[in-house]
Design an enzyme around this catalytic site. Structure first.
Site, PDB file in Angstrom:
ATOM      1  N   GLU A  34     -81.913  85.178  48.099  1.00 64.32           N
ATOM      2  CA  GLU A  34     -82.183  84.464  49.816  1.00 64.32           C
ATOM      3  C   GLU A  34     -81.318  86.421  50.237  1.00 64.32           C
ATOM      4  O   GLU A  34     -81.820  87.104  50.466  1.00 64.32           O
ATOM      5  CB  GLU A  34     -81.153  84.331  50.344  1.00 64.32           C
ATOM      6  CG  GLU A  34     -81.758  82.904  50.057  1.00 64.32           C
ATOM      7  CD  GLU A  34     -83.307  82.530  50.840  1.00 64.32           C
ATOM      8  OE1 GLU A  34     -82.849  83.036  51.805  1.00 64.32           O
ATOM      9  OE2 GLU A  34     -82.777  81.585  50.541  1.00 64.32           O
ATOM     10  N   TYR A 117     -78.504  82.859  58.694  1.00 63.91           N
ATOM     11  CA  TYR A 117     -79.353  82.460  57.910  1.00 63.91           C
ATOM     12  C   TYR A 117     -78.605  82.802  56.492  1.00 63.91           C
ATOM     13  O   TYR A 117     -79.103  81.237  56.257  1.00 63.91           O
ATOM     14  CB  TYR A 117     -80.010  82.900  57.832  1.00 63.91           C
ATOM     15  CG  TYR A 117     -81.460  82.931  57.185  1.00 63.91           C
ATOM     16  CD1 TYR A 117     -82.085  81.931  57.198  1.00 63.91           C
ATOM     17  CD2 TYR A 117     -81.683  83.424  56.244  1.00 63.91           C
ATOM     18  CE1 TYR A 117     -82.879  81.045  56.030  1.00 63.91           C
ATOM     19  CE2 TYR A 117     -82.290  82.849  54.486  1.00 63.91           C
ATOM     20  CZ  TYR A 117     -82.916  82.336  54.761  1.00 63.91           C
ATOM     21  OH  TYR A 117     -83.798  81.288  53.986  1.00 63.91           O
ATOM     22  N   ASP A 135     -84.160  81.301  60.027  1.00 65.71           N
ATOM     23  CA  ASP A 135     -84.965  82.376  59.471  1.00 65.71           C
ATOM     24  C   ASP A 135     -86.075  82.839  60.419  1.00 65.71           C
ATOM     25  O   ASP A 135     -86.313  81.803  61.496  1.00 65.71           O
ATOM     26  CB  ASP A 135     -85.285  82.187  58.009  1.00 65.71           C
ATOM     27  CG  ASP A 135     -86.625  81.652  57.675  1.00 65.71           C
ATOM     28  OD1 ASP A 135     -87.212  80.938  58.584  1.00 65.71           O
ATOM     29  OD2 ASP A 135     -87.266  81.960  57.136  1.00 65.71           O
ATOM     30  N   CYS A 199     -99.892  69.676  59.928  1.00 66.00           N
ATOM     31  CA  CYS A 199     -98.444  69.791  59.886  1.00 66.00           C
ATOM     32  C   CYS A 199     -97.747  68.157  60.181  1.00 66.00           C
ATOM     33  O   CYS A 199     -98.695  67.798  61.367  1.00 66.00           O
ATOM     34  CB  CYS A 199     -98.028  70.520  61.272  1.00 66.00           C
ATOM     35  SG  CYS A 199     -96.779  71.015  61.505  1.00 66.00           S
TER      36      CYS A 199
END
Ligand code: ADE
Length: 350
Positions: A34, A117, A135, A199
């Site tokens: 990350e 985040y 993010d 989606c």
């Protein structure tokens, strides 16, 4: 959102990219990935990640290694304060938490270099804790899904999305849920031409229902970057060269570079008169111009590559003298890498 969460998770299991930091619950590895992904894109991040975890195996390994060795592995990613924060975090975890990342969102958030985040990502991916990880990808997905006209990344927008997601995050699958949203944003709900037909969220997506997916999210205008002008001196004498270590608090703090001076945009003359080399005794091998883009700054650097012999050097102590061949051992910023590789990106000759 509840209706589409099962579809989202199924979609994720079928479509997730196979990335080296997925399929692990190891907080150390998740943290490393990350922090690297704060700085670079997934494709470039893969090799940096592998290199990092192959060189440093856990928090205490970092805490017990010299700073230079960590900066060296970070080299090329830019923005070295992230690497320095990694060292601070590793030290805290090694000394105060017995070498293990605490399984507690508040404590994770208190660590250097870990913002909202990253704390939520680590808490959810490693420990399954139900925190929304916003993010850039998730912000875009959230703002389309909820049909928000608040500016992307603004406090209001983040608050609405976070509260919404945290009401819906499935308790036992918090990590996969967050990863799935990141993945949707990266591969389907792209900034341009989102692929709404594939989606799994479209059934409940406000932007899709209202056909506003190309209007959203609302993005703030960027500030114009500032220009800097610098002269760098790459001096070589009898197999030696000279470096300085940046000790100010800018983004290059702690890194080595050739001696430099700031200049006016127009100045063209030899800038090192009063420095360690008397220009009468040096030959100029080349003068090259480089344009280097940082996030908020454009650097126009000129690199003077000079050659002389050691007995022409005037002040030997001002800079660090090293053997030219050993330069690779020093952590340097990306502009220096361009210099050393002699890759010219000149855009202005006048
Ligand atoms: N960007 C930031 N974190 C990420 C992750 N874990 N997977 C993919 N892209 C990311």
């Amino acid at each position: 959102m509840d209706r589409v969460i099962p579809d989202l998770l199924i979609w994720y299991r079928q479509n997730a990219r196979d990335l080296p930091w997925r399929n692990t619950q190891d907080p150390y590895r998740i943290w490393v990935s990350e922090i690297i992904l704060q700085q670079t894109r997934v494709e470039q991040g893969k090799s940096f990640y592998m290199n990092f975890i192959n060189n440093f195996h856990d928090f205490c390994h970092i805490a017990n290694s010299p700073e230079d060795s960590i900066l060296r592995v970070w080299q090329g990613l830019g923005y070295y304060s992230r690497a320095r924060n990694m060292i601070k975090t590793a030290e805290i975890i090694c000394h105060d938490f017995g070498g293990k990342m605490p399984a507690n969102h508040k404590q994770i958030l208190s660590l250097p270099g870990i913002g909202a985040y990253t704390a939520a990502a680590i808490a959810s991916f490693a420990f399954g804790l139900p925190h929304a990880a916003l993010d850039g990808n998730v912000r875009r997905v959230g703002s389309r899904f909820l049909g928000l006209y608040e500016v992307l990344g603004s406090k209001q927008s983040d608050k609405i999305i976070t509260e919404y997601l945290e009401q819906h995050i499935p308790i036992n699958e918090a990590g996969e849920f967050n990863q799935a949203l990141i993945e949707i944003g990266a591969t389907v709900c792209k900034p341009q031409k989102p692929d709404c037909h594939s989606c799994p969220l479209s059934k409940q997506c406000v932007a899709y229902q209202k056909n506003t997916q190309n209007e959203l999210p609302v993005v703030a205008r960027k500030k114009a970057p500032v220009n800097s002008y610098l002269d760098y001196m790459w001096l070589e004498a009898d197999g030696y060269t000279w470096l300085t270590k940046r000790d100010n608090h800018g983004i290059w703090k702690g890194l080595y570079e050739f001696p430099s001076k700031t200049r006016d945009a127009e100045t063209r003359n030899f800038p090192f008169e009063d420095w360690i080399i008397n220009p009468e005794y040096a030959s100029i091998l080349s003068v090259k111009e480089y344009k280097h883009q940082l996030t908020h700054r454009t650097i126009y650097a000129r690199l003077w590559h000079l050659s002389t012999s050691l007995n022409n050097i005037v002040n030997k102590n001002e800079f660090t003298r090293i053997e030219s061949v050993s330069i690779e051992a020093y952590p340097v910023h990306r502009l220096m890498l361009k210099f050393i590789e002699q890759k010219e990106t000149t855009t202005h000759h006048d």
